[in-house]
Design a protein around this motif. Sequence first.
Motif, PDB file in Angstrom:
ATOM      1  N   ASP A 139      38.930  81.087  12.660  1.00 54.02           N
ATOM      2  CA  ASP A 139      37.768  82.115  13.173  1.00 54.02           C
ATOM      3  C   ASP A 139      38.583  83.678  12.861  1.00 54.02           C
ATOM      4  OD1 ASP A 139      36.207  83.768  14.384  1.00 54.02           O
ATOM      5  OD2 ASP A 139      36.944  83.382  16.395  1.00 54.02           O
ATOM      6  N   TYR A 140      37.838  84.381  12.166  1.00 59.46           N
ATOM      7  CA  TYR A 140      38.262  85.811  11.593  1.00 59.46           C
ATOM      8  C   TYR A 140      37.766  86.627  12.251  1.00 59.46           C
ATOM      9  CZ  TYR A 140      39.778  83.167   7.513  1.00 59.46           C
ATOM     10  OH  TYR A 140      40.510  82.007   6.733  1.00 59.46           O
ATOM     11  N   GLY A 141      37.129  86.276  13.478  1.00 58.57           N
ATOM     12  CA  GLY A 141      36.536  87.369  14.324  1.00 58.57           C
ATOM     13  C   GLY A 141      37.876  88.559  14.784  1.00 58.57           C
ATOM     14  N   VAL A 142      38.742  87.961  15.468  1.00 55.78           N
ATOM     15  CA  VAL A 142      39.847  88.768  15.655  1.00 55.78           C
ATOM     16  C   VAL A 142      40.445  89.642  14.731  1.00 55.78           C
ATOM     17  CG1 VAL A 142      41.514  86.952  15.213  1.00 55.78           C
ATOM     18  CG2 VAL A 142      42.103  88.866  17.101  1.00 55.78           C
ATOM     19  N   ALA A 143      40.330  89.202  13.432  1.00 54.94           N
ATOM     20  CA  ALA A 143      40.931  90.273  12.391  1.00 54.94           C
ATOM     21  C   ALA A 143      39.817  91.259  12.401  1.00 54.94           C
ATOM     22  CB  ALA A 143      40.984  89.328  11.150  1.00 54.94           C
ATOM     23  N   ALA A 144      38.361  91.073  12.670  1.00 53.84           N
ATOM     24  CA  ALA A 144      37.628  92.160  12.281  1.00 53.84           C
ATOM     25  C   ALA A 144      37.721  93.166  13.402  1.00 53.84           C
ATOM     26  CB  ALA A 144      36.137  91.666  12.128  1.00 53.84           C
ATOM     27  N   GLU A 145      38.143  92.651  14.709  1.00 54.66           N
ATOM     28  CA  GLU A 145      38.162  93.456  15.721  1.00 54.66           C
ATOM     29  C   GLU A 145      39.121  94.322  15.720  1.00 54.66           C
ATOM     30  OE1 GLU A 145      37.307  92.136  19.901  1.00 54.66           O
ATOM     31  OE2 GLU A 145      36.875  90.346  19.156  1.00 54.66           O
ATOM     32  N   ILE A 146      40.433  93.779  14.988  1.00 57.04           N
ATOM     33  CA  ILE A 146      41.751  94.570  14.739  1.00 57.04           C
ATOM     34  C   ILE A 146      41.425  95.771  13.856  1.00 57.04           C
ATOM     35  CG2 ILE A 146      44.052  94.436  13.647  1.00 57.04           C
ATOM     36  CD1 ILE A 146      44.163  91.631  15.086  1.00 57.04           C
ATOM     37  N   LEU A 147      40.848  95.258  12.837  1.00 55.66           N
ATOM     38  CA  LEU A 147      40.111  96.472  11.989  1.00 55.66           C
ATOM     39  C   LEU A 147      39.225  97.608  12.458  1.00 55.66           C
ATOM     40  CD1 LEU A 147      39.858  94.214   8.669  1.00 55.66           C
ATOM     41  CD2 LEU A 147      41.772  95.394   9.173  1.00 55.66           C
TER      42      LEU A 147
END
Length: 219
Positions: free
Chosen positions: A144-152
Motif C-alpha cells: 500500500d503506497y498511501g503512507v508514502a503519499a501522506e509523507i510527501l
Amino acid sequence: MTEKIGVLGKKSPQRTGVERVVNAPLPTVYGKFQAVGYLDHDRGDEQVALIYGDIGTEDVLTRLHSECLTGDAFGSQHCECGDQLASALRAVVAEGRGIVVYLRGHEGRGIGLLGKLRAMALQAEGLDTVEANLALGLPVDARDYGVAAEILHDLGVNSVRLMSNNPRKREALVEHGIRVAETVPLLIPPCENNITYLRTKRERLDHHLPHLDAVAHLS
C-alpha cells in the motif's frame, strides 16, 4: 503468451494519517541527508524519508523504496533492490535535491520476511515469483503506497519525478493526489541469479524493464 497478474485490487480504505516524529541529520557514504521519521498510525509501522537539499514542492526527484532486508542489507542477487536503493540515493545527491521514502512493511511485496524466504525456496525449485506467492496462499503484491503519499504531502511535495520501473507506484501516487510529472527508469544490469525474477516482473507484473532484451544470453 504469459499471463499477466493484476495487483491493484480495490482502492485502499481511508487512512487516519501519519505523524512526523523526528528530524535528524544522517551523514551517509552518498552524502548528508536529513532523516525524517514518521509513525504510521494505521499499521503501527515506523517509516523514514531521506531528504537531500532544498527539495521544493514541484517535480521533486523521488524514490519510493520498498523494504528489502535481503537485498538492501545483505546484498542479495536474487533481486535488484539493494542496487536500486544505492542508485536512488546517488541520483538525488547528483540532482542536488530529492527524497527517498523507505517503506517498511513492504518486505517481499508485503508478505513479510518469512513469507518471502518461503517464496524464494519455492523459486529455487522452479516456480516463478508470482507462482510461489500463490502456492503459499499469499497475495502477489500486498503493498500500500498511501503512507508514502501522506509523507510527501506532509513534506509539501505536490509533484514528483518518480524513480521507478513499476507502474503501480505511479498510479497509487496519482490516486492519492501526488502528480507524477515524469517516470525516471531505475534500471540495474541483471545477473544470472536474478534474470528469471526480473523477466517475471516484466512479463507478469508489467514492470518496465526494456534493458532485459539485451541480455538474452543469461539463463
